[in-house]
Design a protein around this motif. Structure first.
Motif, PDB file in Angstrom:
ATOM      1  N   ASN A 149       0.828  -1.207   0.000  1.00  0.00           N
ATOM      2  CA  ASN A 149       0.000   0.000   0.000  1.00  0.00           C
ATOM      3  C   ASN A 149       0.859   1.253   0.000  1.00  0.00           C
TER       4      ASN A 149
ATOM      5  N   SER B 287       0.637   2.920  -3.763  1.00  0.00           N
ATOM      6  CA  SER B 287      -0.272   4.070  -3.654  1.00  0.00           C
ATOM      7  C   SER B 287       0.461   5.390  -3.807  1.00  0.00           C
TER       8      SER B 287
ATOM      9  N   PRO C  86      -5.285   1.473   0.541  1.00  0.00           N
ATOM     10  CA  PRO C  86      -5.622   2.283  -0.624  1.00  0.00           C
ATOM     11  C   PRO C  86      -5.450   1.583  -1.965  1.00  0.00           C
TER      12      PRO C  86
ATOM     13  N   ALA D  38      -8.781   0.626  -3.294  1.00  0.00           N
ATOM     14  CA  ALA D  38      -9.541   1.754  -3.834  1.00  0.00           C
ATOM     15  C   ALA D  38      -9.006   2.176  -5.191  1.00  0.00           C
TER      16      ALA D  38
ATOM     17  N   ILE E  55      -8.170   8.485  -3.838  1.00  0.00           N
ATOM     18  CA  ILE E  55      -7.865   8.207  -2.435  1.00  0.00           C
ATOM     19  C   ILE E  55      -7.510   9.499  -1.709  1.00  0.00           C
ATOM     20  N   TYR E  56      -7.558   9.451  -0.405  1.00  0.00           N
ATOM     21  CA  TYR E  56      -7.211  10.601   0.422  1.00  0.00           C
ATOM     22  C   TYR E  56      -5.706  10.615   0.681  1.00  0.00           C
TER      23      TYR E  56
ATOM     24  N   ALA F 164      -2.556   7.765   1.822  1.00  0.00           N
ATOM     25  CA  ALA F 164      -1.818   7.296   0.647  1.00  0.00           C
ATOM     26  C   ALA F 164      -0.720   6.308   1.038  1.00  0.00           C
TER      27      ALA F 164
END
Length: 523
Positions: free
Chosen positions: A45, A49, A429, A432, A439-440, A444
């Protein structure tokens, strides 16, 4: 030896090489299948991300990356060039490419060292058969494995730079560049730069000292600076944020987090030594150590103690041996310790074997054939239970986990009625992103910044864009995400589900076999 015996020896060697090349191809295919079918890991992630967000903000201040910057720049560039929407799958292809590049560099090194094909194949089997590298260390989209081809490339070009007949300043530049790139992926390789610099300066004693500086050390340093530009630019532009997210994250925040954890951890010299013993005295680590010892013993036996020592005391042998020694030491530095930290010495032990093989005489090469055969067979047999399933998976692309995850998440997005404009909070993330959602930045890096947030000192808080378990409800209430994605395999994500259930979000059924929950905001 008679001509008949010599021809028989050559025939056996040729048979070993032909069979070895076929087996190596099969093992690489099995590794590819294993990489492409490996489940999503928490660590990915962070790397996947942050790389997917390259160009949308600062990788440190905005997205919470906590290593030197080469990984997100490499992976993010691949994403940009390919227009990839299947981020995890593309990242895994990069890992497969790194495996192929590593073996290719090993072949080039063995060729330049004149180590011979049997030695090359044995060294390749020790790498491809390593159980630790066939686990998360060598399968995941992370910065554990990817530095290795760059480290090998540095050694290869250094061989050209230090050639006694035609030393090459250009090769010295490339050696410095690739060494710096390796360090820029993972700081654990920091020892490469000083060791290569010292070698360039003192090893070619037949060359004038000024010549060593002008044609060796200087181009090496220039290459190192060029290769280190990503980190140097971040350090010059925003030193406080850079150091907060790299140096102080690991020396302060990570230690504070694990210090408060109730999970069983490997800490302290005694426990780390037991873990090191378990890893280094088994599988291909033990084979590599035994191979180096046998080769050294063979040379000393055949040539005598002092003659053998003088002939083996070449920088070509001493440099990778010194790197392996540093790898053994560096593995004990992080606290707590995890198995992947102990993978570092093996590649350099393999290079040491290749360099020793290059120093063997004709008779010693023939004497070494049983060693190559024995090490190869044991390495291959020890990896069958992992390489075999990988081969089966390679033939079943429909079951490749990254593609299956992408397919399931896209299906979930369609069921939920969320398009690529949806902003979704997710501490995992990658899921997503595979669905095509936004994503926020606060997540991240997955949970890696979120979980240390309570320990961030006041002076460093301006450099972090995150929230904490205490502030999470307020953060979610103020940001009002279109959806909240919860990975049930991660207990830390449970508060996300609690917030969604208490704030009128509707739950969308997850694809079969996926332990996740999607909550969509009611308009």
């Amino acid at each position: 030896m008679s001509n008949v015996e010599g021809k028989g020896e050559d025939l056996r060697t040729s048979t070993f090489v032909k069979a070895g090349l076929v087996v190596l191809g099969v093992m690489l295919a099995g590794i590819a299948g294993r990489v492409l079918s490996y489940p999503l890991n928490r660590d990915e992630n962070l790397f996947v991300s942050v790389a997917s967000q390259l160009g949308k903000g600062d990788i440190y201040r905005d997205f919470g990356y906590n290593h030197l910057p080469n990984m997100p720049y490499l992976l993010g560039s691949v994403y940009s060039l390919t227009g990839a929407g299947a981020y995890l799958f593309t990242g895994r292809l990069v890992v497969v490419s790194a495996w192929l590049a590593l073996i290719a560099m090993l072949w080039l090194i063995a060729r330049r060292l004149n180590a011979g094909m049997p030695a090359f194949l044995t060294c390749a089997f020790l790498l491809t058969g390593c159980v630790l590298l066939l686990g998360p260390s060598g399968m995941l989209v992370s910065n554990t494995f990817l530095p290795l081809p760059f480290a090998f490339a540095s050694y290869y070009f250094l061989l050209g730079a230090m050639d006694e007949r035609r030393p090459s300043p250009v090769s010295a530049f490339w050696a410095g560049l690739f060494a710096s790139l390796a360090v820029g992926f993972k700081v654990n390789y920091f020892f490469l730069a000083p060791l290569i610099a010292i070698t360039t300066l003192i090893a070619p004693q037949a060359r004038p000292f000024v010549d060593r500086i002008v044609k060796g050390l200087l181009p090496l340093a220039i290459g190192g600076i060029v290769g280190g530009l990503p980190a140097l630019i971040h350090l010059a532009r925003d030193p406080d944020a850079f150091l907060a997210h790299t140096f102080r994250y690991f020396t302060e925040l990570q230690r504070a987090y694990w210090g408060s954890s109730t999970d069983p951890l490997v800490t302290g010299l005694a426990q780390k030594t037991l873990l090191a013993e378990e890893i280094w005295l088994s599988n291909t680590f033990l084979l590599a150590i035994a191979g180096v010892i046998v080769l050294v013993g063979t040379v000393l036996w055949e040539r005598g103690l002092w003659v053998g020592i003088r002939q083996m005391a070449s920088w070509k042998v001493l440099l990778p041996a010194a790197c392996a020694a540093f790898g053994f030491i560096v593995a004990f530095v992080p606290d707590p310790a995890f198995p992947q930290y102990f993978a570092l010495p093996l590649p350099f032990l393999v290079l040491t074997m290749a360099a020793l093989a290059g120093s063997l005489g004709e008779g010693e090469r023939r004497a070494a054939m049983p060693l190559w055969l024995a090490l190869s067979l044991v390495a291959i047999l020890g990896s069958v239970t992992r390489i075999g399933p990988g081969l089966l998976q390679l033939a079943r692309p429909g079951h490749w986990e990254p593609l299956a995850l992408h397919r399931d998440m896209r299906k979930l997005a369609g069921t939920a009625g969320l398009d690529d404009r949806a902003h979704v909070v997710a501490m995992t993330p990658v899921m997503a992103l595979e669905a095509g959602w936004r994503i926020y930045p606060e997540f991240a890096a997955g949970q890696f910044v979120y979980r240390v947030a309570p320990f961030i000192p006041a002076d460093d808080k301006p450099y972090y864009r995150t929230t904490s378990a205490t502030d999470l409800p307020e953060f979610l209430a103020s940001s009002r995400p279109d959806a909240i994605l919860v990975n049930d395999e991660e207990p830390m994500e449970a508060p996300l589900a609690t917030f969604a259930l208490t704030h009128n979000y509707r739950e969308i059924p997850a694809p079969k076999g996926r332990q996740l929950r999607l909550f969509v905001r009611r308009d």
